[in-house]
Design an enzyme around this catalytic site. Structure first.
Site, PDB file in Angstrom:
ATOM      1  CG  HIS A  98     -20.088  11.861  10.787  1.00 36.35           C
ATOM      2  ND1 HIS A  98     -20.429  13.384  10.842  1.00 36.35           N
ATOM      3  CD2 HIS A  98     -20.329  11.568   9.411  1.00 36.35           C
ATOM      4  CE1 HIS A  98     -20.513  13.768   9.491  1.00 36.35           C
ATOM      5  NE2 HIS A  98     -20.588  12.624   8.849  1.00 36.35           N
TER       6      HIS A  98
ATOM      7  CD  GLU B  26     -18.562  13.053  16.192  1.00 40.87           C
ATOM      8  OE1 GLU B  26     -18.512  14.262  15.897  1.00 40.87           O
ATOM      9  OE2 GLU B  26     -18.660  12.413  15.042  1.00 40.87           O
TER      10      GLU B  26
ATOM     11  CB  CYS C 103     -20.528  17.915  11.552  1.00 37.40           C
ATOM     12  SG  CYS C 103     -21.441  16.480  11.779  1.00 37.40           S
TER      13      CYS C 103
ATOM     14  CB  CYS D 180     -21.818  14.660  15.317  1.00 39.39           C
ATOM     15  SG  CYS D 180     -21.717  13.544  14.011  1.00 39.39           S
TER      16      CYS D 180
ATOM     17  CD1 TRP E 187       9.720  -4.648 -11.868  1.00 41.32           C
ATOM     18  CD2 TRP E 187       8.957  -2.812 -10.852  1.00 41.32           C
ATOM     19  NE1 TRP E 187       8.408  -4.615 -12.014  1.00 41.32           N
ATOM     20  CE2 TRP E 187       7.877  -3.472 -11.575  1.00 41.32           C
ATOM     21  CE3 TRP E 187       8.678  -1.785  -9.863  1.00 41.32           C
ATOM     22  CZ2 TRP E 187       6.510  -3.009 -11.427  1.00 41.32           C
ATOM     23  CZ3 TRP E 187       7.376  -1.317 -10.118  1.00 41.32           C
ATOM     24  CH2 TRP E 187       6.398  -1.953 -10.768  1.00 41.32           C
TER      25      TRP E 187
ATOM     26  CG  ASP F 237       7.413   3.142 -16.886  1.00 41.21           C
ATOM     27  OD1 ASP F 237       8.345   2.860 -17.469  1.00 41.21           O
ATOM     28  OD2 ASP F 237       7.544   3.909 -15.956  1.00 41.21           O
TER      29      ASP F 237
ATOM     30  CG  LEU G 109      -0.921   4.805 -12.949  1.00 38.53           C
ATOM     31  CD1 LEU G 109      -1.525   6.279 -13.572  1.00 38.53           C
ATOM     32  CD2 LEU G 109       0.348   4.716 -12.356  1.00 38.53           C
TER      33      LEU G 109
ATOM     34  CD  GLU H 162       3.513   5.926  -8.205  1.00 39.10           C
ATOM     35  OE1 GLU H 162       3.905   5.069  -9.171  1.00 39.10           O
ATOM     36  OE2 GLU H 162       3.033   5.281  -7.062  1.00 39.10           O
TER      37      GLU H 162
ATOM     38  N   GLY I 116       7.072  11.461 -14.363  1.00 37.68           N
ATOM     39  CA  GLY I 116       8.601  11.030 -14.478  1.00 37.68           C
ATOM     40  C   GLY I 116       9.277  12.197 -13.616  1.00 37.68           C
TER      41      GLY I 116
END
Length: 352
Positions: A51, A53, A78, A87, A176, A206, A210, A289, A291
């Site tokens: 982490h 720290e 934590c 930590c 596009w 399309d 992705l 994303e 439709g």
């Protein structure tokens, strides 16, 4: 700006280096200061690794100075054993007397227990420095733990006359509207968020990959809504190159390679069912994303946090109308020939 705020601001800057690589953990930065001089810095880089720290303490060359120093951390240290030790115990073991914390950790495994442990050990603890900025830094993490759902980002591109696609296309591929710079920025966003969601019609129209092919980083988990099992298995979303969760009424819950099938009935509660499934998979953020129907359904339900909309100079004259969205908080910025409009469905803090 007060001295404590200067160092917490630096913690935030450091923490941002981990965007996209720390899930399901939060973004955390830490700075150690002795006699008004930074002697150590660190941030959390990846889940399972040390982490912030720990990295900050390890970076201090003269460990004898720790007993006379202040450690700054953007999020509460934590207090539990996970993939790494607590930590708060490390801070106590190194006899660091002063701790300044940006904000309390919302995770029920921590939630003030780290602060309590430090105070009980006789440490001087200050909490709430640049709290809004620290909250904004971890908006995904806070949304996941407080609202029990991912942080939801809507994204689309529209023509100057507010269409998102022509009525007809010559091939199964995207049309596009945005420019090359905007498209590259989208791939950067994909590398920063944990998942990306599309509806059936977008995939059929399309055949999207992705992925982050135009940027460096990890591909997001793909979330595909396929109620009736219409998507052909030779489409990109079935290629097993990225973990993909198919939410459908047609399959029993199972996992094949990196393809996970989850059952959900697409009734008037389907949005809540989807966000619950994503929460169960420890997904903290999702880019929607499209439709249009999928986007508009999230908008109408008020189930979104940001909407990132590219407005291009292209004129279509007719086509599929863009989603309708309203928000009080809007940010505008040019991306070459495009304009990026960011809508916020919450009280966005402009101080970062």
């Amino acid at each position: 700006m007060k001295i404590d705020e200067i160092y917490i601001k630096r913690c935030i800057e450091l923490a941002k280096n981990g965007l996209g690589t720390t899930y399901p953990n939060p973004l955390v930065g830490s700075v150690i200061v002795y006699n008004n001089t930074i002697i150590g810095e660190g941030w959390h880089k990846k889940s399972g690794e040390p982490h912030a720290e720990v990295n900050a303490i390890n970076s201090v060359k003269d460990k004898s100075l720790l007993a006379k120093s202040t450690i700054y951390v953007s999020l509460e240290p934590c207090s539990h054993f996970g993939k790494t030790p607590p930590c708060s115990d490390l801070i106590i073991a190194n006899k660091i007397p002063n701790i300044v914390i940006g904000t309390v950790d919302p995770n029920e495994k921590v939630a003030g227990n780290g602060i309590k442990k430090l105070i009980e050990a006789g440490k001087k603890v200050i909490v709430g420095v640049l709290e809004n900025e620290c909250y904004e830094l971890n908006k995904r993490f806070f949304t996941f733990h407080n609202k029990k759902r991912p942080y939801i980002i809507l994204k689309w591109a529209e023509s100057s006359d507010r269409f998102i696609a022509p009525l007809t296309k010559e091939s199964v591929a995207p049309v596009w509207l945005s420019n090359d710079y905007s498209r590259q920025l989208v791939h950067k966003w994909r590398s920063e968020e944990q998942s990306i969601l599309v509806g059936t019609q977008t995939v059929l129209d399309d055949n999207p990959k992705l992925d982050v092919r135009d940027w460096s980083g990890k591909n997001p988990i793909r979330i595909v809504l396929d109620k009736s099992g219409k998507i052909p298995h030779d489409f990109h979303v079935y290629d097993a190159k990225s973990p993909t969760i198919f939410i459908t009424e047609q399959e029993n819950a199972t996992t094949i390679d990196q393809r996970i099938f989850e059952n959900a009935i697409f009734d008037n509660q389907w949005l809540q069912k989807i966000t619950k499934i994503l929460h169960q998979h420890n997904i903290q953020s999702v880019i929607i994303e499209g439709g249009k129907q999928t986007l508009q359904t999230f908008i109408d339900a008020g189930l979104w946090d940001e909407a990132r909309v590219f407005s291009s100079k292209i004129i279509l004259k007719n086509g599929l109308k863009a989603p309708e969205i309203k928000a009080i908080n809007i940010k505008k910025e040019p991306i070459a020939s495009d304009e990026l409009l960011t809508f916020f469905n919450y009280d966005y803090k402009h101080s970062i």
